[in-house]
Design a protein around this motif. Structure first.
Motif, PDB file in Angstrom:
ATOM      1  N   UNK A 289      32.326  80.511  28.657  1.00  0.00           N
ATOM      2  CA  UNK A 289      32.796  79.966  29.923  1.00  0.00           C
ATOM      3  C   UNK A 289      31.675  79.837  30.954  1.00  0.00           C
ATOM      4  N   UNK A 290      30.654  80.692  30.860  1.00  0.00           N
ATOM      5  CA  UNK A 290      29.585  80.665  31.858  1.00  0.00           C
ATOM      6  C   UNK A 290      28.716  79.412  31.753  1.00  0.00           C
ATOM      7  N   UNK A 291      28.800  78.702  30.647  1.00  0.00           N
ATOM      8  CA  UNK A 291      28.092  77.426  30.506  1.00  0.00           C
ATOM      9  C   UNK A 291      29.077  76.279  30.301  1.00  0.00           C
ATOM     10  N   UNK A 292      30.226  76.395  30.906  1.00  0.00           N
ATOM     11  CA  UNK A 292      31.263  75.366  30.785  1.00  0.00           C
ATOM     12  C   UNK A 292      31.508  74.723  32.151  1.00  0.00           C
ATOM     13  N   UNK A 293      32.131  73.559  32.191  1.00  0.00           N
ATOM     14  CA  UNK A 293      32.253  72.802  33.447  1.00  0.00           C
ATOM     15  C   UNK A 293      33.468  73.171  34.278  1.00  0.00           C
ATOM     16  N   UNK A 294      33.910  74.410  34.195  1.00  0.00           N
ATOM     17  CA  UNK A 294      35.143  74.808  34.857  1.00  0.00           C
ATOM     18  C   UNK A 294      34.883  75.699  36.063  1.00  0.00           C
ATOM     19  N   UNK A 295      35.732  75.608  37.087  1.00  0.00           N
ATOM     20  CA  UNK A 295      35.722  76.639  38.125  1.00  0.00           C
ATOM     21  C   UNK A 295      36.385  77.899  37.585  1.00  0.00           C
ATOM     22  N   UNK A 296      36.218  79.001  38.300  1.00  0.00           N
ATOM     23  CA  UNK A 296      36.831  80.247  37.852  1.00  0.00           C
ATOM     24  C   UNK A 296      38.350  80.184  37.852  1.00  0.00           C
ATOM     25  N   UNK A 297      38.924  79.235  38.543  1.00  0.00           N
ATOM     26  CA  UNK A 297      40.375  79.045  38.484  1.00  0.00           C
ATOM     27  C   UNK A 297      40.836  78.790  37.051  1.00  0.00           C
ATOM     28  N   UNK A 298      39.930  78.273  36.201  1.00  0.00           N
ATOM     29  CA  UNK A 298      40.270  77.926  34.819  1.00  0.00           C
ATOM     30  C   UNK A 298      39.732  78.951  33.817  1.00  0.00           C
ATOM     31  N   UNK A 299      39.418  80.148  34.269  1.00  0.00           N
ATOM     32  CA  UNK A 299      38.856  81.132  33.348  1.00  0.00           C
ATOM     33  C   UNK A 299      39.849  81.419  32.226  1.00  0.00           C
ATOM     34  N   UNK A 300      39.358  81.606  30.994  1.00  0.00           N
ATOM     35  CA  UNK A 300      40.252  81.914  29.869  1.00  0.00           C
ATOM     36  C   UNK A 300      40.821  83.318  29.999  1.00  0.00           C
ATOM     37  N   UNK A 301      41.911  83.551  29.280  1.00  0.00           N
ATOM     38  CA  UNK A 301      42.635  84.817  29.412  1.00  0.00           C
ATOM     39  C   UNK A 301      41.776  86.023  29.067  1.00  0.00           C
ATOM     40  N   UNK A 302      40.937  85.912  28.018  1.00  0.00           N
ATOM     41  CA  UNK A 302      40.157  87.087  27.628  1.00  0.00           C
ATOM     42  C   UNK A 302      39.153  87.474  28.708  1.00  0.00           C
ATOM     43  N   UNK A 333      36.017  77.272  58.194  1.00  0.00           N
ATOM     44  CA  UNK A 333      36.812  78.397  58.678  1.00  0.00           C
ATOM     45  C   UNK A 333      37.913  78.815  57.713  1.00  0.00           C
ATOM     46  N   UNK A 334      38.045  78.123  56.580  1.00  0.00           N
ATOM     47  CA  UNK A 334      39.036  78.522  55.580  1.00  0.00           C
ATOM     48  C   UNK A 334      38.783  79.967  55.167  1.00  0.00           C
ATOM     49  N   UNK A 335      39.772  80.848  55.258  1.00  0.00           N
ATOM     50  CA  UNK A 335      39.523  82.251  54.893  1.00  0.00           C
ATOM     51  C   UNK A 335      39.056  82.390  53.449  1.00  0.00           C
ATOM     52  N   UNK A 336      38.005  83.169  53.263  1.00  0.00           N
ATOM     53  CA  UNK A 336      37.492  83.418  51.917  1.00  0.00           C
ATOM     54  C   UNK A 336      38.595  83.984  51.027  1.00  0.00           C
ATOM     55  N   UNK A 337      39.382  84.905  51.570  1.00  0.00           N
ATOM     56  CA  UNK A 337      40.420  85.538  50.760  1.00  0.00           C
ATOM     57  C   UNK A 337      41.439  84.524  50.258  1.00  0.00           C
ATOM     58  N   UNK A 338      41.694  83.458  51.029  1.00  0.00           N
ATOM     59  CA  UNK A 338      42.650  82.444  50.585  1.00  0.00           C
ATOM     60  C   UNK A 338      42.125  81.664  49.386  1.00  0.00           C
ATOM     61  N   UNK A 339      40.810  81.468  49.314  1.00  0.00           N
ATOM     62  CA  UNK A 339      40.246  80.668  48.220  1.00  0.00           C
ATOM     63  C   UNK A 339      40.094  81.457  46.933  1.00  0.00           C
ATOM     64  N   UNK A 340      40.144  82.789  47.009  1.00  0.00           N
ATOM     65  CA  UNK A 340      39.928  83.621  45.814  1.00  0.00           C
ATOM     66  C   UNK A 340      41.129  84.514  45.518  1.00  0.00           C
ATOM     67  N   UNK A 341      42.295  84.171  46.074  1.00  0.00           N
ATOM     68  CA  UNK A 341      43.459  85.034  45.858  1.00  0.00           C
ATOM     69  C   UNK A 341      43.916  85.051  44.407  1.00  0.00           C
ATOM     70  N   UNK A 342      43.461  84.102  43.615  1.00  0.00           N
ATOM     71  CA  UNK A 342      43.817  84.033  42.196  1.00  0.00           C
ATOM     72  C   UNK A 342      43.001  84.994  41.341  1.00  0.00           C
ATOM     73  N   UNK A 343      41.853  85.477  41.871  1.00  0.00           N
ATOM     74  CA  UNK A 343      40.919  86.230  41.044  1.00  0.00           C
ATOM     75  C   UNK A 343      41.532  87.574  40.674  1.00  0.00           C
ATOM     76  N   UNK A 344      41.409  88.010  39.416  1.00  0.00           N
ATOM     77  CA  UNK A 344      42.176  89.164  38.934  1.00  0.00           C
ATOM     78  C   UNK A 344      41.613  90.530  39.270  1.00  0.00           C
TER      79      UNK A 344
END
Length: 391
Positions: A289-302, A333-344
């Motif tokens: 995934x680290x060399x793939x064209x995806x944002x972290x929103x698309x990280x694989x389950x593993x 001014x978009x809150x950082x926490x709003x953009x990364x609320x998906x991160x596990x």
């Protein structure tokens, strides 16, 4: 508001950073790499063709036999056949480096297979004359408390992302920071230090660049393990070369050798890190995934499961930041926490600003920077940085 609701950054605006990347940075890079290697006519022609395609032609797919073609087709189906400048910059820039490796034969059986085309640039950075001064200064942090030293070395890792400042540990030991504090456009350092020193089990550090930056990261990792805040650190590296200076396992080995050849304080760090790796407290990991064209929103389950098991995940550098929040034209001014609320997991972002995307800033600070002639390119010139935390 999610990344899907915000326009992605494109490259078709003359004068923009993205435009500069295609018209100045990439042509210079191709010339430099070609001059540094005895490539045969086939590789040289492929590099010239790639450059011409990025400037005047449509985006072409990978060869049918490319092992990872499905990954790039999945994200690029809507981009093939269009101008490189008219598709999302993050995808296009990532795809350029994938095609670059194809052009030089990195994935093709033969004499150039597996040879990092950017290794000569990374080696030159480790051989720089003033690096020895930085290593000599490592003793300057002796006597600091765990929290104080964590703050100092955290800032060392932060400003290590900026080539000009390196990781001036000696300056850090006396001033409490490495870069000028006025150049921190967002400063969650206190929260970051707390995250790294309070009840910490496993720390995941997702590295960015090789050379001096990775050295600074290793100094921080050694401290977290030796002083006891972290029970275990997992250092995540790229599975193969990607952007020019992205850190791979080979770069980790080179950095450990450089530390081992340094003064006693540096050599001690190398020895402790090797011992930590041998007993399982330091783990080296990678993922396609680290060399793939995806944002972290698309990280694989593993990979999401790996992060979820960590006490905190530290993401280094500009590319990781773009992938973390989404490479979009966010209002600053978009809150950082709003953009990364998906991160596990709890996340710490350490980044010097080298691209247009940035969130979590005070509108008054943005207005002041935009109105300062000396800070005209504050979003992209690497002189400014941020520490942002979502606990």
């Amino acid at each position: 508001m999610s990344a899907a609701d915000v326009a992605p950054i494109l490259s078709n605006s003359p004068g923009s950073l993205a435009w500069h990347v295609w018209h100045e940075r990439h042509p210079a890079l191709i010339d430099q790499v070609a001059a540094a290697h005895p490539y045969p006519p086939g590789q040289l022609a492929a590099l010239r063709a790639l450059l011409a395609e990025t400037l005047t032609g449509p985006v072409r797919p990978l060869p049918p036999d490319a092992a990872d073609r499905a990954t790039w087709d999945d994200r690029g189906a809507d981009h093939f056949g269009r101008s490189w400048l008219d598709v999302p910059f993050l995808w296009a820039e990532s795809y350029f480096y994938r095609r670059f490796l194809d052009a030089v034969g990195y994935f093709t059986p033969g004499p150039w297979s597996g040879l990092d085309p950017f290794a000569f640039l990374k080696a030159a950075e480790l051989d720089s004359a003033d690096l020895g001064q930085d290593l000599d200064a490592l003793d300057g942090t002796a006597g600091l408390t765990v929290e104080e030293k964590t703050r100092v070395l955290l800032h060392g890792a932060l400003w290590g992302n900026q080539a000009d400042l390196g990781f001036r540990i000696g300056v850090a030991a006396t001033s409490g920071t490495v870069g000028p504090s006025a150049h921190l456009v967002a400063d969650d350092t206190t929260a970051a230090v707390s995250a790294l020193t309070t009840g910490t089990g496993t720390v995941c550090l997702i590295a960015d660049n090789a050379g001096r930056e990775l050295l600074a990261d290793l100094v921080l990792v050694d401290h977290l393990l030796a002083a006891g805040p972290a029970e275990r650190v997992t250092l995540h590296l790229k599975p193969h070369p990607y952007y020019v200076s992205d850190a791979t396992t080979a770069d980790l080995v080179a950095c450990l050798r450089r530390l081992a050849a340094g003064p006693p304080a540096a050599a001690g760090i190398a020895a402790r890190l090797r011992a930590a790796a041998a007993d399982g407290r330091l783990d080296v990991a990678t993922h396609w995934f680290y060399c793939a064209p995806y944002p972290y929103h698309r990280m694989p389950d593993d990979l999401a499961d790996t992060y979820a098991a960590a006490s905190v995940v530290v993401l280094k550098g500009d590319l990781n930041y773009r992938r973390l929040v989404g490479d979009c034209r966010w209002p600053e001014s978009t809150p950082f926490t709003d953009t990364v609320d998906y991160f596990p997991a709890p996340v710490v972002a350490l980044r010097t600003l080298k691209s247009d995307v940035v969130v979590g800033l005070d509108p008054a600070d943005v207005a002041a920077l935009d109105g300062d002639p000396d800070a005209a390119r504050w979003r992209v010139d690497g002189r400014y940085a941020l520490v942002q935390v979502r606990s």
